[in-house]
Write a protein that holds these residues in place. Structure first.
Motif, PDB file in Angstrom:
ATOM      1  N   THR A 106       6.820 -12.881  11.404  1.00 50.95           N
ATOM      2  CA  THR A 106       7.498 -12.449  10.179  1.00 50.95           C
ATOM      3  C   THR A 106       8.404 -11.242  10.402  1.00 50.95           C
ATOM      4  OG1 THR A 106       5.685 -10.961   9.566  1.00 50.95           O
ATOM      5  CG2 THR A 106       5.540 -13.263   8.820  1.00 50.95           C
ATOM      6  N   ASP A 107       8.323 -10.629  11.586  1.00 54.86           N
ATOM      7  CA  ASP A 107       9.083  -9.423  11.918  1.00 54.86           C
ATOM      8  C   ASP A 107       8.663  -8.222  11.062  1.00 54.86           C
ATOM      9  OD1 ASP A 107      10.946  -8.327  13.717  1.00 54.86           O
ATOM     10  OD2 ASP A 107      12.482  -8.236  12.156  1.00 54.86           O
ATOM     11  N   GLU A 108       7.461  -8.283  10.525  1.00 56.03           N
ATOM     12  CA  GLU A 108       6.927  -7.192   9.697  1.00 56.03           C
ATOM     13  C   GLU A 108       6.009  -6.315  10.538  1.00 56.03           C
ATOM     14  OE1 GLU A 108       4.389  -6.527   5.530  1.00 56.03           O
ATOM     15  OE2 GLU A 108       4.742  -8.551   6.329  1.00 56.03           O
ATOM     16  N   THR A 109       6.101  -4.998  10.361  1.00 59.79           N
ATOM     17  CA  THR A 109       5.253  -4.058  11.097  1.00 59.79           C
ATOM     18  C   THR A 109       4.149  -3.535  10.190  1.00 59.79           C
ATOM     19  OG1 THR A 109       7.047  -3.374  12.558  1.00 59.79           O
ATOM     20  CG2 THR A 109       5.175  -1.876  12.357  1.00 59.79           C
ATOM     21  N   HIS A 110       2.918  -3.635  10.657  1.00 60.50           N
ATOM     22  CA  HIS A 110       1.754  -3.148   9.916  1.00 60.50           C
ATOM     23  C   HIS A 110       1.276  -1.872  10.594  1.00 60.50           C
ATOM     24  CE1 HIS A 110       1.751  -7.069   7.970  1.00 60.50           C
ATOM     25  NE2 HIS A 110       1.724  -7.639   9.175  1.00 60.50           N
ATOM     26  N   ASP A 111       1.423  -0.753   9.919  1.00 61.94           N
ATOM     27  CA  ASP A 111       1.108   0.555  10.508  1.00 61.94           C
ATOM     28  C   ASP A 111      -0.035   1.214   9.752  1.00 61.94           C
ATOM     29  OD1 ASP A 111       0.990   3.023  11.668  1.00 61.94           O
ATOM     30  OD2 ASP A 111       3.102   3.537  11.370  1.00 61.94           O
ATOM     31  N   TYR A 112      -1.184   1.309  10.395  1.00 60.77           N
ATOM     32  CA  TYR A 112      -2.348   1.962   9.801  1.00 60.77           C
ATOM     33  C   TYR A 112      -2.862   3.062  10.724  1.00 60.77           C
ATOM     34  CZ  TYR A 112      -2.380  -1.848   6.420  1.00 60.77           C
ATOM     35  OH  TYR A 112      -2.040  -2.732   5.423  1.00 60.77           O
ATOM     36  N   THR A 113      -1.953   3.703  11.430  1.00 60.17           N
ATOM     37  CA  THR A 113      -2.356   4.757  12.363  1.00 60.17           C
ATOM     38  C   THR A 113      -2.909   5.987  11.644  1.00 60.17           C
ATOM     39  OG1 THR A 113      -0.038   5.478  12.406  1.00 60.17           O
ATOM     40  CG2 THR A 113      -0.773   4.038  14.189  1.00 60.17           C
ATOM     41  N   GLY A 114      -2.672   6.095  10.347  1.00 57.48           N
ATOM     42  CA  GLY A 114      -3.198   7.232   9.593  1.00 57.48           C
ATOM     43  C   GLY A 114      -4.571   6.988   9.004  1.00 57.48           C
ATOM     44  N   LYS A 115      -5.135   5.829   9.229  1.00 59.88           N
ATOM     45  CA  LYS A 115      -6.438   5.502   8.652  1.00 59.88           C
ATOM     46  C   LYS A 115      -7.538   6.311   9.337  1.00 59.88           C
ATOM     47  CE  LYS A 115      -9.446   1.498   7.755  1.00 59.88           C
ATOM     48  NZ  LYS A 115     -10.030   2.117   6.581  1.00 59.88           N
ATOM     49  N   SER A 116      -8.459   6.834   8.549  1.00 60.32           N
ATOM     50  CA  SER A 116      -9.538   7.677   9.083  1.00 60.32           C
ATOM     51  C   SER A 116     -10.854   6.909   9.166  1.00 60.32           C
ATOM     52  CB  SER A 116      -9.726   8.909   8.191  1.00 60.32           C
ATOM     53  OG  SER A 116     -10.073   8.511   6.876  1.00 60.32           O
ATOM     54  N   ALA A 117     -11.866   7.564   9.684  1.00 61.39           N
ATOM     55  CA  ALA A 117     -13.246   7.045   9.774  1.00 61.39           C
ATOM     56  C   ALA A 117     -13.385   5.876  10.728  1.00 61.39           C
ATOM     57  CB  ALA A 117     -13.783   6.667   8.398  1.00 61.39           C
ATOM     58  N   ILE A 118     -12.428   5.684  11.643  1.00 58.75           N
ATOM     59  CA  ILE A 118     -12.541   4.635  12.652  1.00 58.75           C
ATOM     60  C   ILE A 118     -13.078   5.267  13.929  1.00 58.75           C
ATOM     61  CG2 ILE A 118     -11.290   2.941  14.043  1.00 58.75           C
ATOM     62  CD1 ILE A 118      -9.310   2.691  11.740  1.00 58.75           C
TER      63      ILE A 118
END
Length: 240
Positions: A106-118
């Motif tokens: 889809t050429d879409e970027t999913h960015d969750y680098t700011g997610k905590s508690a991982i």
């Protein structure tokens, strides 16, 4: 803040005046158990048990001590991540791992680098899987590109609650052993993400591929993996 202990007779070598929980060592202890009302937290029910220990026939050197014992809670949930419900495997993998993944379809970027508690993540592959699939972005992009239907089922996901009594290393080892035995040895590729290890709700998300894999990549879809009987086995295995 109290670390509960199990105390029994320590034998004749116990020094007079030594005490645990304010009780002389070598004395027999009795426990009176009383349930504390359950409460809800993070959508889960919790029940704690309070134990009051006392020395039988002896007067404690201080008031009776109450200890709260937190017991391991069993939880196992499974769901299917489906394109027909507007979801994608790349987005789900990025969210659970706290990474950035570009969906090449889809050429879409999913960015969750700011997610905590991982706490961490890892990919477990069958023995004959190509090494390139150990990269999370490559793994789930190949899954996405291999499914052509608008309502395609992309992944199964298992969420398991982990015992708070274990160390962080033991939580990982327990999960890895379980995933290897129940899924990877059946030729599924598994993406495991560990969440909330420093809370009262440590758990793991396990994303599983729905096709077999060999040296060249993914093969046929195994729809029997969605059968009720196939779900009951890993559920029982985790309970055990």
């Amino acid at each position: 803040s109290i670390e509960p202990q199990v105390v029994g007779s320590l034998g004749p070598g116990a020094a007079a005046g030594d005490c645990v929980h304010g009780m002389p060592r070598g004395s027999r202890l009795g426990c009176q158990w009383q349930p504390v009302p359950a409460f809800s937290q993070n959508g889960r029910a919790h029940l704690y048990i309070a134990a009051r220990c006392r020395a039988l026939g002896l007067r404690p050197s201080r008031p009776p001590l109450y200890a709260v014992v937190v017991m391991a809670i069993y939880s196992f949930r499974m769901q299917v991540i489906s394109r027909g419900k507007g979801r994608s495997a790349t987005a789900a993998a990025a969210y659970r791992s706290g990474e950035q993944i570009k969906d090449e379809r889809t050429d879409e970027t999913h960015d969750y680098t700011g997610k905590s508690a991982i706490y961490g993540s890892e990919i477990l592959l069958p023995e004959n899987a190509p090494e390139r699939l150990s990269d999370r972005s490559t793994l789930w992009n190949e899954v996405e590109q291999g499914e052509k239907r608008k309502d395609a089922q992309l992944s199964r996901e298992v969420m398991i609650a982990l015992p708070v009594e274990l160390s962080h290393l033991e939580k990982e080892e327990l999960t890895r052993e379980y995933v290897q035995r129940e899924f990877v040895e059946r030729v599924m590729s598994a993406d495991v993400c560990y969440h909330d290890f420093d809370s009262t709700n440590p758990h793991a998300h396990i994303m599983l591929t729905m096709r077999t894999v060999d040296e060249t990549g993914f093969g046929k879809k195994q729809r029997q993996w969605n059968r009720k009987s196939e779900v009951e086995q890993p559920r029982k295995a985790w309970a055990d």
